[in-house]
Design an enzyme around this catalytic site. Structure first.
Site, short mmCIF file in Angstrom:
data_model
loop_
_atom_site.label_atom_id
_atom_site.label_comp_id
_atom_site.label_asym_id
_atom_site.label_seq_id
_atom_site.Cartn_x
_atom_site.Cartn_y
_atom_site.Cartn_z
N SER A 191 -7.55 6.87 -8.05
CA SER A 191 -7.91 7.39 -6.66
C SER A 191 -8.83 8.66 -6.64
CB SER A 191 -6.48 7.50 -5.86
OG SER A 191 -6.72 8.10 -4.58
N LYS A 194 -11.36 7.93 -1.35
CA LYS A 194 -10.82 8.41 -0.19
C LYS A 194 -11.98 8.44 1.03
CE LYS A 194 -6.48 9.33 -0.98
NZ LYS A 194 -5.30 8.54 -0.19
N ASP A 245 -9.39 4.38 1.16
CA ASP A 245 -8.23 4.80 1.90
C ASP A 245 -8.53 5.58 2.96
OD1 ASP A 245 -5.62 5.48 2.32
OD2 ASP A 245 -5.01 5.93 0.55
N GLU A 260 -7.14 0.79 3.09
CA GLU A 260 -6.01 1.02 3.14
C GLU A 260 -5.87 2.00 4.13
OE1 GLU A 260 -4.65 2.74 -0.64
OE2 GLU A 260 -2.80 3.80 -0.04
N ASP A 300 -0.18 1.50 3.85
CA ASP A 300 0.58 2.66 3.03
C ASP A 300 1.48 3.21 4.25
OD1 ASP A 300 1.20 4.68 1.59
OD2 ASP A 300 -0.61 5.26 1.07
N LYS A 349 4.97 2.56 -2.38
CA LYS A 349 5.68 3.90 -2.54
C LYS A 349 6.89 4.25 -2.65
CE LYS A 349 1.33 6.18 -1.59
NZ LYS A 349 0.42 7.04 -0.62
O1 OSB Z 1 -2.55 7.88 0.48
O2 OSB Z 1 -2.29 6.84 -1.51
C1 OSB Z 1 -2.60 8.15 -0.85
C2 OSB Z 1 -2.06 11.03 -2.82
C3 OSB Z 1 -1.37 12.09 -2.07
C4 OSB Z 1 -0.99 11.43 -0.81
C5 OSB Z 1 -1.54 10.30 -0.57
C6 OSB Z 1 -2.13 9.34 -1.26
C7 OSB Z 1 -2.43 9.94 -2.45
C8 OSB Z 1 -3.36 9.04 -3.34
C9 OSB Z 1 -3.20 9.29 -5.01
O3 OSB Z 1 -4.37 8.37 -3.12
C10 OSB Z 1 -2.62 8.53 -5.93
C11 OSB Z 1 -2.51 9.04 -7.00
O4 OSB Z 1 -1.17 9.59 -7.36
O5 OSB Z 1 -3.22 8.93 -8.07
MG MG Z 2 -2.72 5.74 0.87
#
Ligand code: OSB
Ligand code: MG
Length: 373
Positions: A139, A167, A192, A217, A242, A266
């Site tokens: 990510s 992102k 995302d 996402e 998510d 998660k």
């Molecule tokens: O929305 O998936 C998310 C990290 C912190 C908070 C929210 C998100 C994320 C990530 C990182 O996308 C994913 C990772 O741990 O590599």
């Molecule tokens: Mg997410």
């Protein structure tokens, strides 16, 4: 029948570990992972969990302060000294306390690790995992410039990640995805938004359709399944949720009304391994794939995620990257590394399957407290 688990003590410990590269999302920028680690002990056997809350209530309403408070005053006292028939009972035992899934998951996952270690099996085996390696992606946060992002994508591709998640937010979306797609025509790509859009932005999100994203996402508000179902009718790219998926009921409802076709699971957001399994099963029953999300966890949370991602319906690459992508020195030994072809091996040793580096944990500690029965 295995004997019930009677917790004799629980340690709460808040640690702060700098990230090797700042991580920016539509809701904010993180320079470090600041987490509460939970160690559950039962007559010498121990298990470890990690709370996925952050210092600020940006991704979810919980913060490290609320999680510590709720664990210390309510959750840990409710479990200490009592017989826990199985870790999967913990969610129900903690039902008296509303909300706070990340705090609940921290202790629930620690007891899962303890139970697996006590049984001498890996956490993956304990949970019913069916794979010995999982396919993983990375990510990538919002960067100061497009060139900086392209550099990050290049590095991720060179390291062998099986897909890249970008992102996005209004103003860092269509052009961003266009440029990455131009440079990497065959890369498995997703985006995302962390709830940064409104249904009125449907046209802007539809403008992403030509770039072959595997999913978008959480484009809309975390409480809003209805508008996601409306958006899904107006764009071609599949939606994944998510933040909105707080448990098996939300998963069932979202899939039923067409608010998403894919679910990110998660552990913290849903309240631990038993709830994650229930979300997994709800998606499976609806014919929808799931994948394992991440919260920039230290190696402790990451090993929990790896075990979870070994369940059969985790059919898409997870946000599960190598330790070096997050930290100069992870809290586990050995660190998590990429195996071949964009995969990570699921740990096979007892419980989490990695040793904890207590020297590094001590050095990273901000506060610690042991609560005894
Ligand atoms: O929305 O998936 C998310 C990290 C912190 C908070 C929210 C998100 C994320 C990530 C990182 O996308 C994913 C990772 O741990 O590599
Ligand atoms: Mg997410």
């Amino acid at each position: 029948m295995t004997a019930p688990i009677v917790l004799t003590s629980v340690e709460l410990r808040e640690v702060r570990l700098p990230l090797v590269h700042p991580f920016e999302t539509s809701f904010g920028r993180m320079e470090a992972r600041q987490a509460i680690l939970v160690t559950a002990e039962s007559n010498g056997a121990r298990g470890h969990g990690e709370c996925t809350a952050q210092p600020e209530p940006l991704f979810s309403a919980e913060t490290n302060v609320t999680a510590w408070h709720v664990l210390e005053e309510f959750l840990v006292p409710a479990l200490l000294g009592k017989g826990i028939a199985a870790p999967s009972e913990i969610w129900n035992a903690l039902r008296f306390a509303r909300g706070h899934p990340m705090a609940k998951a921290a202790i629930e996952t620690a007891v899962h690790d303890l139970a697996a270690r006590r049984g001498g099996v890996s956490l993956s085996r304990y949970l019913g995992g069916t794979r010995d390696r999982v396919t993983v992606g990375i990510s990538l946060g919002i960067e100061p410039t497009l060139d900086a992002l392209l550099g990050q994508v290049e590095k991720a591709v060179a390291r062998g990640y099986a897909r890249v998640k970008l992102k996005i937010k209004p103003g860092w979306d269509v052009e961003t995805v266009r440029r990455v797609r131009e440079r990497f025509p065959d890369l498995r790509l997703t985006a995302d938004a962390n709830a940064a859009y409104r249904l009125e932005d449907a046209d802007r999100l539809a403008a992403l359709d030509p770039f072959g994203l595997e999913m978008i996402e959480q484009p809309l508000d975390y409480e809003d399944l209805f508008d996601h179902a409306e958006l899904a009718k107006r764009i071609a790219t599949p939606l994944c949720l998510d933040e909105s998926i707080t448990g098996p009921d939300a998963a069932r409802h979202a899939l039923r009304i067409g608010a998403c076709r894919i679910i990110n699971i998660k552990l913290g957001r849903v309240g631990g391994h038993a709830r994650a399994r229930a979300v997994h099963d709800a998606a499976l029953a609806a014919g929808a794939p799931v994948w394992c999300g991440g919260m920039l966890e230290t190696g402790i949370g990451r090993c929990h995620n790896l075990a979870l991602a070994s369940l059969p319906n985790f059919r898409l690459p997870g946000d599960l990257s190598a330790s070096e992508r997050y930290f100069a020195e992870d809290l586990i030994d050995p660190p998590v590394t990429l195996a071949g072809a964009g995969t990570i091996a699921v740990p096979s040793g007892p419980g989490l399957g990695h040793e904890l580096r207590w020297d590094r944990i001590e050095a990273a500690t901000l506060r610690a407290r042991t609560i005894r029965a």
